[in-house]
Design a protein around this motif. Structure first.
Motif, PDB file in Angstrom:
ATOM      1  N   ILE B  27      46.044  37.303  36.870  1.00  0.00           N
ATOM      2  CA  ILE B  27      45.131  36.655  35.921  1.00  0.00           C
ATOM      3  C   ILE B  27      45.560  35.218  35.689  1.00  0.00           C
ATOM      4  O   ILE B  27      44.765  34.277  35.733  1.00  0.00           O
ATOM      5  CB  ILE B  27      45.115  37.425  34.584  1.00  0.00           C
ATOM      6  N   GLU B  29      47.288  33.268  37.564  1.00  0.00           N
ATOM      7  CA  GLU B  29      47.039  32.402  38.721  1.00  0.00           C
ATOM      8  C   GLU B  29      45.575  31.986  38.803  1.00  0.00           C
ATOM      9  O   GLU B  29      45.260  30.861  39.195  1.00  0.00           O
ATOM     10  CB  GLU B  29      47.433  33.125  40.021  1.00  0.00           C
ATOM     11  N   ASN B  30      44.705  32.904  38.429  1.00  0.00           N
ATOM     12  CA  ASN B  30      43.285  32.560  38.409  1.00  0.00           C
ATOM     13  C   ASN B  30      43.006  31.394  37.469  1.00  0.00           C
ATOM     14  O   ASN B  30      42.322  30.438  37.826  1.00  0.00           O
ATOM     15  CB  ASN B  30      42.457  33.782  37.964  1.00  0.00           C
ATOM     16  N   ILE B  31      43.550  31.477  36.270  1.00  0.00           N
ATOM     17  CA  ILE B  31      43.304  30.414  35.295  1.00  0.00           C
ATOM     18  C   ILE B  31      44.024  29.126  35.705  1.00  0.00           C
ATOM     19  O   ILE B  31      43.460  28.035  35.649  1.00  0.00           O
ATOM     20  CB  ILE B  31      43.747  30.848  33.888  1.00  0.00           C
TER      21      ILE B  31
END
Lengths: 153, 153
Positions: B27, B29-31
């Motif tokens: 999560i 890394e996504n942001i």
DNA sequence: TATTGTTATACTCTATAACTATA
DNA sequence: TATAGTTATAGAGTATAACAATA
């Protein structure tokens, strides 16, 4: 007159990824308190101990496939565990590039002590939820994980 | 004959705190892909930007209370943001120990660009779940958070 | 040429605490 | 004395890549 906001506001405390990260930190500290306290393991060392306690004779390469650790992280953690006499190793005869890793007696003893404590800490944490809720939570997190991984590709 | 196991085995892949940590990483890394990509902010810088974009004029002390950041982490992030001209500051006249922090025009522009992108990424992640599931998940995580915090005391 | 594992290097992050300036 | 914020310093963790040994 109020300042014009051109987008939905972002309130950090209500932002899901932020909240998730805070919770993760709290959970992780709970578990770390078990393995750092008496035996002073790092998180990487603890993970390797957990893996090798369960499956003896793995190579570093195999450990990379079973954990989120990379090869030099493993190499370094192994190094430290070797000097603390938690790990011994042999060379794979069929392919000498591979090293087979094992816990020493000392390593196994620590493993035997830590696992019940760590599992107990996990259990304590999860008493916050009923069995049904735990099951539901796991389902939801699995879905989320699938999506998060997909979006990263 | 099999080796005697004196306790429940610990399978890392099924251990809740481990799974949670892996998911958190995905999560996060996504942001991070949003705020590191174009504007090259660190996680701390991003959080401070998010806070100050929402509430102008906060002091470092107040930011410590609103985030999980500590005062020297803030001091250093502010330093970097100041040299990138994202932040300006004034001294509080009533108590000169306090510094009041503001985004510059440049900082605000970046904030205006990033917030919709970040919220959109959150939304994408959460499409993995129905509205009801999202609500349920938040409830379960809240309970867990309460317990995790309690156990740390 | 490709793979396993080690090592070098530079970089980021963290934790502790000493320090300044203000109160 | 206490608080806000800065700075010093050492340690831990990370990322990239070069490297040796083996295949």
């Amino acid at each position: 007159m109020q300042k014009t906001v051109k987008h939905k506001p972002l309130i950090l405390n209500k932002f899901f990824p932020y909240r998730f990260s805070i919770l993760q930190q709290a959970i992780s500290e709970n578990i770390a308190s078990v393995y750092t306290g008496e035996f002073d393991l790092s998180r990487h060392e603890w993970r390797i101990l957990a893996i090798l306690g369960e499956q003896s004779g793995l190579s570093a390469k195999q450990i990379t496939l079973l954990t989120s650790l990379e090869k030099m992280q493993i190499s370094r953690a192994i190094n430290s565990m070797r000097s603390n006499e938690l790990i011994k190793e042999t060379v794979n005869i069929k392919d000498k590039r591979f090293t087979q890793l094992y816990l020493t007696d000392k390593g196994q003893k620590i493993y035997q002590i830590l696992v019940p404590r760590v599992l107990n800490k996990e259990k304590e944490l999860l008493t916050a939820l009923s069995k049904d809720e735990q099951k539901k939570l796991n389902q939801l997190l699995d879905k989320l994980h699938q999506k998060a991984t997909l979006l990263l590709e």
